[in-house]
Design an enzyme around this catalytic site. Structure first.
Site, PDB file in Angstrom:
ATOM      1  N   ASP A  17       0.755  -1.122   0.037  1.00 60.03           N
ATOM      2  CA  ASP A  17       0.207  -0.193   0.072  1.00 60.03           C
ATOM      3  C   ASP A  17       0.897   1.330  -0.069  1.00 60.03           C
ATOM      4  O   ASP A  17       1.829   1.156   0.660  1.00 60.03           O
ATOM      5  CB  ASP A  17      -0.853  -0.037   1.610  1.00 60.03           C
ATOM      6  CG  ASP A  17      -1.956   1.068   1.326  1.00 60.03           C
ATOM      7  OD1 ASP A  17      -2.464   1.312   0.426  1.00 60.03           O
ATOM      8  OD2 ASP A  17      -2.500   1.320   2.420  1.00 60.03           O
TER       9      ASP A  17
ATOM     10  N   ASP B   3       2.061   5.505  -5.064  1.00 60.44           N
ATOM     11  CA  ASP B   3       1.124   6.620  -4.639  1.00 60.44           C
ATOM     12  C   ASP B   3       2.157   7.852  -5.343  1.00 60.44           C
ATOM     13  O   ASP B   3       2.780   8.460  -4.406  1.00 60.44           O
ATOM     14  CB  ASP B   3       0.921   6.628  -3.368  1.00 60.44           C
ATOM     15  CG  ASP B   3       0.252   7.801  -2.686  1.00 60.44           C
ATOM     16  OD1 ASP B   3      -0.137   8.766  -3.715  1.00 60.44           O
ATOM     17  OD2 ASP B   3       0.045   7.935  -1.458  1.00 60.44           O
TER      18      ASP B   3
HETATM   19  P1  13P Z   1      -7.772   4.840   7.277  1.00 61.78           P
HETATM   20  O1  13P Z   1      -6.506   4.722   8.334  1.00 61.78           O
HETATM   21  O2  13P Z   1      -8.458   6.057   7.358  1.00 61.78           O
HETATM   22  O3  13P Z   1      -8.674   3.574   7.478  1.00 61.78           O
HETATM   23  O4  13P Z   1      -7.476   4.467   6.151  1.00 61.78           O
HETATM   24  C1  13P Z   1      -6.568   3.163   5.537  1.00 61.78           C
HETATM   25  C2  13P Z   1      -5.825   3.557   4.218  1.00 61.78           C
HETATM   26  O5  13P Z   1      -6.599   4.175   3.377  1.00 61.78           O
HETATM   27  C3  13P Z   1      -4.699   2.711   3.952  1.00 61.78           C
HETATM   28  O6  13P Z   1      -4.182   3.069   2.549  1.00 61.78           O
END
Ligand code: 13P
Length: 284
Positions: free
Chosen positions: A81, A103
């Protein structure tokens, strides 16, 4: 069963459910999320963001996530991520992650496009899929910055998808990472325009704190991956705190069990809202 993330999102696109993508930081969170997925027969995504590697090194947590996915009775994709560097993106791919995000949402559009194209080229060598982001989701993944929300432009989304060929597109529609200061209300007008302009599955970041009815509206309108991080960490922490307060913790392994339970309860709640229970059978 370890699967490619694209496979999950394409299947979800045929109907109105979405896949929950849960951020994990240790083995207990991995076990709790997988337990909820197996119990409900749901496909699921395990993810970790690059900014979190200072606490959970990729070389250590990555193989754990992959092993958990391979051992699971349900389809599990493992996703890197908010990748910020090609070096870490490549490491995740080398470890067997089936999906990576680049990103570049903080970059000018053209630069975001160039770097995303590079990521797509690398991921192709591994048959992995790529998520990218345009517009800017607010907050920041580790709470270190308070980035302002900059909603996605539908016209830019069209250009971005056409030029990069990404498999999934994260969009900004009023969502932000971390706990919201006020209840958020998403810009469904923008979601509708983006959905009608591009074919790729859309991704909603900043899932913590979004109202259940807004999640439902999202999954019915093209959002096929929903990221949850802070809610998992909070649920683990609160479950542990409650267990201490009720004197249920009398040693390390009670703490271990309370952590798993915290991650499990949070995943279970979101699986229900995302309507992905029993969708694992679509992948047999
Ligand atoms: P939150 O921490 O607001 O749940 O966001 C998670 C997220 O988008 C991880 O990429």
């Amino acid at each position: 069963m370890l699967v490619n993330m694209k496979q999950l999102l394409i299947e979800a696109q045929k109907e109105k459910w979405a896949v929950g993508s849960f951020s994990v930081a240790n083995m207990e969170m991995v076990l709790g999320v997988i337990k909820a997925a197996e119990e409900t027969n749901s496909p699921i995504i395990l993810q970790i963001a690059e900014v979190r590697l200072k606490q959970s090194p990729l070389e250590i947590i990555g193989p754990l996530m992959i092993a958990a996915a391979k051992n699971a009775k349900v389809p599990v994709a493992v996703h890197f991520d908010h990748g910020l560097t090609l070096e870490k993106i490549r490491l995740a791919l080398d470890l067997g992650f089936t999906s990576v995000m680049f990103d570049g949402s903080h970059l000018p559009l053209e630069e975001n496009i160039i770097k995303t194209i590079e990521t797509v080229k690398i991921a192709k060598e591994y048959s992995a899929c790529v998520e990218a982001e345009i517009g800017c989701v607010g907050g920041s993944e580790d709470g270190s910055e308070d980035i302002a929300i900059n909603c996605t432009s539908p016209a830019e989304a069209v250009k971005f998808v056409k030029e990069t060929n990404v498999d999934a597109l994260a969009i900004a529609i009023g969502n932000a990472h971390g706990n919201y200061k006020q209840t958020p209300h998403l810009r469904f007008d923008i979601l509708e325009k983006v959905k009608n302009s591009v074919d790729v599955p859309l991704v909603l970041h900043g899932g913590t704190g979004i109202l259940p009815e807004e999640f439902v509206k999202c999954r019915e309108n093209g959002i096929k991956k929903i990221n949850i991080a802070t809610a998992t960490f909070d649920s683990v922490q609160q479950n542990v705190k409650a267990a201490y307060e009720s004197r249920k913790i009398n040693g390390y392994y009670d703490l271990h069990a309370a952590e798993i339970e915290g991650a499990y309860k949070n995943a279970l709640k979101h699986i229900e809202i995302f309507d992905c229970a029993n969708k694992a059978q679509l992948f047999i």
